[in-house]
Design an enzyme around this catalytic site. Sequence first.
Site, PDB file in Angstrom:
ATOM      1  N   TYR A  65       0.838  -1.303   0.122  1.00  0.00           N
ATOM      2  CA  TYR A  65       0.035  -0.159   0.044  1.00  0.00           C
ATOM      3  C   TYR A  65       0.766   1.181   0.132  1.00  0.00           C
ATOM      4  CZ  TYR A  65      -3.659  -3.193   1.708  1.00  0.00           C
ATOM      5  OH  TYR A  65      -4.594  -4.204   1.740  1.00  0.00           O
ATOM      6  N   LYS A  90       1.226  -6.449   6.053  1.00  0.00           N
ATOM      7  CA  LYS A  90       1.587  -7.734   5.192  1.00  0.00           C
ATOM      8  C   LYS A  90       2.733  -7.878   4.142  1.00  0.00           C
ATOM      9  CE  LYS A  90      -3.545  -7.096   4.633  1.00  0.00           C
ATOM     10  NZ  LYS A  90      -3.659  -5.524   4.374  1.00  0.00           N
TER      11      LYS A  90
HETATM   12  P1  NAD Z   1     -14.418  -1.488   1.536  1.00  0.00           P
HETATM   13  O1  NAD Z   1     -15.404  -2.543   1.067  1.00  0.00           O
HETATM   14  O2  NAD Z   1     -14.062  -1.334   2.658  1.00  0.00           O
HETATM   15  O3  NAD Z   1     -14.927  -0.374   0.684  1.00  0.00           O
HETATM   16  C1  NAD Z   1     -14.103   0.943   1.060  1.00  0.00           C
HETATM   17  C2  NAD Z   1     -14.974   2.022  -0.128  1.00  0.00           C
HETATM   18  O4  NAD Z   1     -16.378   1.972   0.281  1.00  0.00           O
HETATM   19  C3  NAD Z   1     -14.497   3.269   0.114  1.00  0.00           C
HETATM   20  O5  NAD Z   1     -13.322   3.608  -0.667  1.00  0.00           O
HETATM   21  C4  NAD Z   1     -15.737   4.331  -0.069  1.00  0.00           C
HETATM   22  O6  NAD Z   1     -15.991   4.582  -1.551  1.00  0.00           O
HETATM   23  C5  NAD Z   1     -17.042   3.188   0.258  1.00  0.00           C
HETATM   24  N1  NAD Z   1     -17.415   3.625   1.654  1.00  0.00           N
HETATM   25  C6  NAD Z   1     -16.820   3.541   2.711  1.00  0.00           C
HETATM   26  N2  NAD Z   1     -17.456   3.690   3.733  1.00  0.00           N
HETATM   27  C7  NAD Z   1     -18.868   4.147   3.478  1.00  0.00           C
HETATM   28  C8  NAD Z   1     -19.989   4.261   3.717  1.00  0.00           C
HETATM   29  N3  NAD Z   1     -20.230   4.700   5.366  1.00  0.00           N
HETATM   30  N4  NAD Z   1     -21.080   4.960   2.869  1.00  0.00           N
HETATM   31  C9  NAD Z   1     -20.843   4.654   1.756  1.00  0.00           C
HETATM   32  N5  NAD Z   1     -19.799   4.384   0.885  1.00  0.00           N
HETATM   33  C10 NAD Z   1     -18.842   4.038   1.919  1.00  0.00           C
HETATM   34  O7  NAD Z   1     -13.151  -1.743   0.331  1.00  0.00           O
HETATM   35  P2  NAD Z   1     -11.786  -1.902   0.548  1.00  0.00           P
HETATM   36  O8  NAD Z   1     -10.978  -0.681   0.690  1.00  0.00           O
HETATM   37  O9  NAD Z   1     -11.406  -2.956  -0.638  1.00  0.00           O
HETATM   38  O10 NAD Z   1     -11.249  -2.917   1.827  1.00  0.00           O
HETATM   39  C11 NAD Z   1     -11.300  -2.456   3.045  1.00  0.00           C
HETATM   40  C12 NAD Z   1      -9.807  -2.884   3.470  1.00  0.00           C
HETATM   41  O11 NAD Z   1      -9.458  -4.308   3.507  1.00  0.00           O
HETATM   42  C13 NAD Z   1      -8.605  -2.199   2.760  1.00  0.00           C
HETATM   43  O12 NAD Z   1      -8.506  -0.827   3.159  1.00  0.00           O
HETATM   44  C14 NAD Z   1      -7.438  -2.974   3.008  1.00  0.00           C
HETATM   45  O13 NAD Z   1      -7.062  -2.348   4.321  1.00  0.00           O
HETATM   46  C15 NAD Z   1      -8.144  -4.477   3.111  1.00  0.00           C
HETATM   47  N6  NAD Z   1      -7.811  -5.241   1.805  1.00  0.00           N
HETATM   48  C16 NAD Z   1      -7.081  -6.181   1.646  1.00  0.00           C
HETATM   49  C17 NAD Z   1      -6.765  -7.053   0.629  1.00  0.00           C
HETATM   50  C18 NAD Z   1      -6.128  -8.245   0.643  1.00  0.00           C
HETATM   51  O14 NAD Z   1      -5.648  -8.726  -0.409  1.00  0.00           O
HETATM   52  N7  NAD Z   1      -5.494  -8.730   1.871  1.00  0.00           N
HETATM   53  C19 NAD Z   1      -7.542  -6.335  -0.610  1.00  0.00           C
HETATM   54  C20 NAD Z   1      -8.373  -5.288  -0.622  1.00  0.00           C
HETATM   55  C21 NAD Z   1      -8.546  -4.870   0.754  1.00  0.00           C
END
Ligand code: NAD
Length: 292
Positions: A65, A90
């Site tokens: 990240y 990670k």
């Molecule tokens: P998420 O499902 O948390 O969605 C985030 C998005 O949803 C935001 O960018 C915003 O656009 C919207 N959002 C957030 N809060 C909201 C609300 N209250 N109302 C309306 N819209 C809202 O998706 P993400 O960021 O992909 O996943 C969360 C976390 O998981 C990441 O930040 C990361 O830390 C982790 N992650 C890990 C992997 C992995 O391979 N291990 C992959 C993807 C994400």
Amino acid sequence: MTHAPSSPDAAHASAVTASTVTLHDGTVMPRLGYGVWQIDDARVAPLVRAAIDAGYRSIDTAAIYDNEQGVGAGIRSSDVAREELFVTTKLWNDQHATDAARRALESSLRSLGLEQLDLYLVHWPSPHRGLYVDAWRALVQAREDGLVRAIGVSNFGPEHLDRIIDATGVVPVLNQVELHPYFQQGELRRFHAEHDIATEAWSPLGQGGELLHDPVVVDLAQSRGCTAAQLVLRWHVDLGNVVIPKSATPSRIVENATLPATPLTDDERDRLAALDRGPSGRIGPDPATASF
Ligand code: NAD
């Protein structure tokens, strides 16, 4: 689309931010964390600070990240003691060889400005590289050396989990995987339950896309006087998932830590269960075939 919490039942920050999960090695982890994927290093510190101020005690980042320095700065800017925070990062896929993995961990610790991580994860199994067992051995050693409190994996399927457990006898405390109502991962969750591996949901809100506009989600949220995001996060908590929603908007950071106070009813759960699309509900790559 969003509705301010209106019923006495709707706003419930303290219970979710104080809620914890005890991992199989005895480590206690907050159930709610703040995810920081796709937040630039230069922007992330005040957002981490805002999350801590909102009651989050867990932050989820990753070397890939490219924002570990900012995450560390955000942590240091808060008044909350280091011991009260839970920091996860990670290991990236091109660092799986045992020596490289150790160097990558030391580099993450330096970037974050921490002496010890609370949780370190192998980010993807990257099966085409054939080195994830070596990576896992490096994490086992790092835990023995005290650089990390707990070790787990991310994006591992049952076949990858079986392999590292067979090779080392060490069961990851947790597997962080894509999971949301369109992709419910029932089979993998059952495997986790059988092996006492905690399930952590990434993209728990379906990345804020179609899911938060789904008529069923919107209808259930309206009935409860909460937002679609709050309803979906309550669903995760009821399933027993650790959950790490991301937002770069301070008001949403607070919203995502303020869930309906009472569990979903059987009827609400059934309606959400019916949204599962199986493998076609995935948003991200399939770990078995991902070639990065
Ligand atoms: P998420 O499902 O948390 O969605 C985030 C998005 O949803 C935001 O960018 C915003 O656009 C919207 N959002 C957030 N809060 C909201 C609300 N209250 N109302 C309306 N819209 C809202 O998706 P993400 O960021 O992909 O996943 C969360 C976390 O998981 C990441 O930040 C990361 O830390 C982790 N992650 C890990 C992997 C992995 O391979 N291990 C992959 C993807 C994400």
